[in-house]
Design an enzyme around this catalytic site. Structure first.
Site, PDB file in Angstrom:
ATOM      1  N   ARG A 191     -22.195  -6.929 -19.219  1.00 39.42           N
ATOM      2  CA  ARG A 191     -22.759  -5.680 -19.857  1.00 39.42           C
ATOM      3  C   ARG A 191     -24.120  -6.024 -20.459  1.00 39.42           C
ATOM      4  O   ARG A 191     -24.827  -5.131 -20.675  1.00 39.42           O
ATOM      5  CB  ARG A 191     -21.644  -5.271 -21.010  1.00 39.42           C
ATOM      6  CG  ARG A 191     -20.440  -4.670 -20.425  1.00 39.42           C
ATOM      7  CD  ARG A 191     -19.577  -4.329 -21.768  1.00 39.42           C
ATOM      8  NE  ARG A 191     -20.185  -3.533 -22.835  1.00 39.42           N
ATOM      9  CZ  ARG A 191     -20.270  -2.399 -22.703  1.00 39.42           C
ATOM     10  NH1 ARG A 191     -19.480  -1.485 -21.886  1.00 39.42           N
ATOM     11  NH2 ARG A 191     -20.590  -1.795 -23.923  1.00 39.42           N
ATOM     12  N   ARG A 196     -33.090 -10.501 -18.239  1.00 40.93           N
ATOM     13  CA  ARG A 196     -34.112  -9.985 -17.664  1.00 40.93           C
ATOM     14  C   ARG A 196     -35.260 -11.164 -17.433  1.00 40.93           C
ATOM     15  O   ARG A 196     -34.954 -12.154 -18.171  1.00 40.93           O
ATOM     16  CB  ARG A 196     -34.708  -8.789 -18.369  1.00 40.93           C
ATOM     17  CG  ARG A 196     -33.878  -7.594 -18.740  1.00 40.93           C
ATOM     18  CD  ARG A 196     -34.830  -6.429 -18.889  1.00 40.93           C
ATOM     19  NE  ARG A 196     -34.021  -5.403 -19.459  1.00 40.93           N
ATOM     20  CZ  ARG A 196     -33.359  -4.901 -20.363  1.00 40.93           C
ATOM     21  NH1 ARG A 196     -33.817  -5.509 -21.596  1.00 40.93           N
ATOM     22  NH2 ARG A 196     -32.532  -3.734 -20.720  1.00 40.93           N
ATOM     23  N   ARG A 241      -7.670  -4.866 -28.469  1.00 44.53           N
ATOM     24  CA  ARG A 241      -8.614  -5.521 -29.315  1.00 44.53           C
ATOM     25  C   ARG A 241      -8.879  -4.710 -30.401  1.00 44.53           C
ATOM     26  O   ARG A 241      -9.550  -3.597 -30.113  1.00 44.53           O
ATOM     27  CB  ARG A 241      -9.709  -6.497 -28.893  1.00 44.53           C
ATOM     28  CG  ARG A 241     -10.324  -7.352 -29.871  1.00 44.53           C
ATOM     29  CD  ARG A 241      -9.593  -8.707 -30.089  1.00 44.53           C
ATOM     30  NE  ARG A 241     -10.395  -9.616 -30.595  1.00 44.53           N
ATOM     31  CZ  ARG A 241      -9.760 -10.572 -31.472  1.00 44.53           C
ATOM     32  NH1 ARG A 241      -8.474 -10.497 -31.550  1.00 44.53           N
ATOM     33  NH2 ARG A 241     -10.373 -11.280 -32.180  1.00 44.53           N
ATOM     34  N   ARG A 257     -21.212  -8.834 -36.228  1.00 44.35           N
ATOM     35  CA  ARG A 257     -22.326  -8.246 -36.449  1.00 44.35           C
ATOM     36  C   ARG A 257     -22.626  -7.285 -37.521  1.00 44.35           C
ATOM     37  O   ARG A 257     -21.520  -7.016 -38.237  1.00 44.35           O
ATOM     38  CB  ARG A 257     -22.852  -7.120 -35.318  1.00 44.35           C
ATOM     39  CG  ARG A 257     -21.786  -6.328 -34.619  1.00 44.35           C
ATOM     40  CD  ARG A 257     -22.080  -5.672 -33.289  1.00 44.35           C
ATOM     41  NE  ARG A 257     -20.771  -5.081 -32.685  1.00 44.35           N
ATOM     42  CZ  ARG A 257     -20.671  -4.405 -31.475  1.00 44.35           C
ATOM     43  NH1 ARG A 257     -21.919  -4.469 -30.744  1.00 44.35           N
ATOM     44  NH2 ARG A 257     -19.592  -3.867 -31.360  1.00 44.35           N
ATOM     45  N   GLU A 290     -19.008  -6.092 -39.201  1.00 51.88           N
ATOM     46  CA  GLU A 290     -17.892  -5.825 -38.152  1.00 51.88           C
ATOM     47  C   GLU A 290     -17.224  -7.015 -37.837  1.00 51.88           C
ATOM     48  O   GLU A 290     -17.498  -8.222 -37.458  1.00 51.88           O
ATOM     49  CB  GLU A 290     -18.475  -5.515 -36.941  1.00 51.88           C
ATOM     50  CG  GLU A 290     -17.624  -5.236 -35.882  1.00 51.88           C
ATOM     51  CD  GLU A 290     -18.343  -4.410 -34.703  1.00 51.88           C
ATOM     52  OE1 GLU A 290     -18.962  -3.627 -34.803  1.00 51.88           O
ATOM     53  OE2 GLU A 290     -17.809  -4.831 -33.333  1.00 51.88           O
ATOM     54  N   ASP A 301     -18.214   3.540 -21.819  1.00 53.97           N
ATOM     55  CA  ASP A 301     -19.485   4.032 -22.716  1.00 53.97           C
ATOM     56  C   ASP A 301     -19.024   5.398 -22.860  1.00 53.97           C
ATOM     57  O   ASP A 301     -18.547   6.084 -21.930  1.00 53.97           O
ATOM     58  CB  ASP A 301     -20.516   3.552 -22.048  1.00 53.97           C
ATOM     59  CG  ASP A 301     -20.832   1.778 -22.270  1.00 53.97           C
ATOM     60  OD1 ASP A 301     -20.310   1.333 -23.266  1.00 53.97           O
ATOM     61  OD2 ASP A 301     -21.655   1.302 -21.463  1.00 53.97           O
TER      62      ASP A 301
HETATM   63  N1  UDP Z   1     -21.847 -10.625 -26.160  1.00 54.75           N
HETATM   64  C1  UDP Z   1     -21.933 -12.098 -26.665  1.00 54.75           C
HETATM   65  N2  UDP Z   1     -23.087 -12.066 -27.644  1.00 54.75           N
HETATM   66  C2  UDP Z   1     -23.808 -11.159 -28.184  1.00 54.75           C
HETATM   67  C3  UDP Z   1     -23.588  -9.628 -27.389  1.00 54.75           C
HETATM   68  C4  UDP Z   1     -22.370  -9.641 -26.724  1.00 54.75           C
HETATM   69  O1  UDP Z   1     -21.476 -13.001 -26.379  1.00 54.75           O
HETATM   70  O2  UDP Z   1     -24.981 -11.334 -28.959  1.00 54.75           O
HETATM   71  C5  UDP Z   1     -20.958 -10.522 -25.154  1.00 54.75           C
HETATM   72  C6  UDP Z   1     -19.303 -10.324 -25.766  1.00 54.75           C
HETATM   73  O3  UDP Z   1     -18.421 -10.914 -25.199  1.00 54.75           O
HETATM   74  C7  UDP Z   1     -19.349  -8.651 -26.055  1.00 54.75           C
HETATM   75  C8  UDP Z   1     -19.929  -8.487 -24.526  1.00 54.75           C
HETATM   76  O4  UDP Z   1     -20.956  -9.559 -24.445  1.00 54.75           O
HETATM   77  O5  UDP Z   1     -17.943  -8.366 -25.953  1.00 54.75           O
HETATM   78  C9  UDP Z   1     -20.600  -7.032 -24.410  1.00 54.75           C
HETATM   79  O6  UDP Z   1     -21.338  -6.735 -25.469  1.00 54.75           O
HETATM   80  P1  UDP Z   1     -21.781  -5.512 -25.914  1.00 54.75           P
HETATM   81  O7  UDP Z   1     -22.799  -5.627 -26.840  1.00 54.75           O
HETATM   82  O8  UDP Z   1     -21.752  -4.622 -24.762  1.00 54.75           O
HETATM   83  O9  UDP Z   1     -20.448  -5.070 -26.821  1.00 54.75           O
HETATM   84  P2  UDP Z   1     -19.816  -3.421 -27.473  1.00 54.75           P
HETATM   85  O10 UDP Z   1     -21.034  -3.071 -28.305  1.00 54.75           O
HETATM   86  O11 UDP Z   1     -19.373  -2.490 -26.531  1.00 54.75           O
HETATM   87  O12 UDP Z   1     -18.634  -3.972 -28.629  1.00 54.75           O
END
Ligand code: UDP
Length: 351
Positions: free
Chosen positions: A157, A161, A232, A263, A288, A338
């Site tokens: 996800r 780049r 989860r 985060r 979080e 999403d």
């Molecule tokens: N992920 C990670 N480090 C980061 C951001 C994301 O390892 O700094 C991985 C993690 O496994 C996460 C996945 O990428 O569940 C998808 O991230 P996304 O930001 O799309 O998660 P959401 O905002 O949907 O929780």
């Protein structure tokens, strides 16, 4: 109440989009939700002291490359032009995600050009170092297990780049509803053909003979007869601080394993156009923490593995046998949707 000829059970993005389409097709729709308010996990709360829009279930940024979705949603809200950028705080330093030249050059102390980065990253020492710094710890915390044992599609996800673009999403169309997410839902449901009843859960067999569009948990619909689908969950700790700006941006990720949260959200940054809120000498942050899920907890992310997907399919097969029942949404389909994907799915349903 006037006679209804369709029921929408679950007033999140999927349900409210369906309700609007039904009403515009001339149907009398009853929208019910077990919670006290509509909006599902996109529901926000406005802080009465500062006017800050708090995303109660974690940050939601609307982004899409689907023109049909973008055209539909803009009938109900303007967007504020916000473009999402995410920092990752690793080993005491801030890096801009996603994996691109900004992050890679800062991390390795290089000045790689777009044509050089791909061969540099083919060296396993480099890719492993990056993965360990930014993904291993975060993913282990987020999913409660090592990254090798989760669906690789989840990590994909996050874009990769070979340029300096630090937009977190690949979608050009993005933003936050100018007057907030709650107003988006109010506008979607503001139609003479729609009646809304909150605090009203749906049970199989309610409303006999009426078509029902259900987006609650699919296992709950069948009283968990084949077992519970695993999720989860998340816990949030919100704090009000007497400073104008805590972290200078809306989201900072904490990939290091020794930090217990994944985060920190700082909500005022989602409305940079709101000068009055930005100038307030208070800010609201939310940490979080990923958490195990048990029945009764808020489900956030489906845990997709062979067993859970087979169980979800079993429930879906059961649902397909019930006349007048349509299942959808993240909880109903057991899919990591999403917001735009939930809306796109709702726009495709034959009503
Ligand atoms: N992920 C990670 N480090 C980061 C951001 C994301 O390892 O700094 C991985 C993690 O496994 C996460 C996945 O990428 O569940 C998808 O991230 P996304 O930001 O799309 O998660 P959401 O905002 O949907 O929780």
């Amino acid at each position: 109440m006037q006679e209804i000829n369709a029921v929408v059970a679950g007033a999140g993005i999927w349900g409210c989009t369906i309700a609007r389409r039904l009403a515009e097709a001339g149907r009398k729709v009853l929208v019910i939700d077990s919670r006290p308010a509509v909006g599902g996990n996109v529901r926000c709360e406005i802080d009465p002291e500062t006017g800050i829009e708090i995303h109660s279930y974690g940050s939601h940024i609307f982004h899409t490359h689907d023109d049909q979705v973008w055209n539909f949603i803009r009938r109900f809200t303007e967007f504020n032009g916000y473009q999402h950028k995410v920092l990752a705080h690793h080993n005491g330093k801030n890096y801009f995600l996603p994996l691109g030249l900004t992050l890679i050059n800062k991390f390795f102390g290089t000045e790689l050009s777009p044509s050089e980065v791909s061969s540099f990253m083919k060296d396993e020492r480099h890719s492993t170092a990056l993965f360990d710094a930014f993904f291993r710890g975060y993913t282990s915390k987020q999913w409660g297990k090592p990254p090798e044992s989760i669906d690789p599609g989840i990590i994909r996800r996050v874009p990769v780049r070979e340029n300096y673009d630090i937009n977190y999403f690949n979608d050009y169309n993005q933003g936050i509803p100018l007057r907030g997410y709650n107003s988006l839902f109010e506008n979607l449901l503001d139609h003479p053909g729609i009646t809304v009843e909150c605090n009203r859960p749906y049970k199989l067999g309610d409303f006999p003979g009426v078509k029902v569009f259900y987006s609650g948990p699919i296992d709950r619909l069948f009283d968990y007869r084949y077992g519970e689908l695993p999720w989860r969950s998340l816990r949030f700790k919100t704090e009000r601080l007497n400073i104008t700006d805590y972290q200078g941006t809306s989201v900072v990720n904490y990939p290091d394993i020794d930090v217990p949260y994944t985060r920190i959200h700082e909500f005022k940054h989602y409305h940079p156009e709101d000068k009055a809120v930005m100038a307030k000498t208070q800010t609201i942050i939310m940490r979080e923490y990923p958490a195990n899920w048990k029945k009764g907890d808020e489900p956030y992310y489906p845990i997709s593995n062979e067993q859970s997907l087979a169980l979800a399919d079993k429930y879906k097969e059961e649902a397909a046998k019930i006349p007048n029942l349509v299942i959808g949404g993240r909880l109903g389909e057991y899919k990591y949707f999403d917001m735009d994907q939930a809306m796109a799915a709702a726009l495709k349903i034959v009503i």
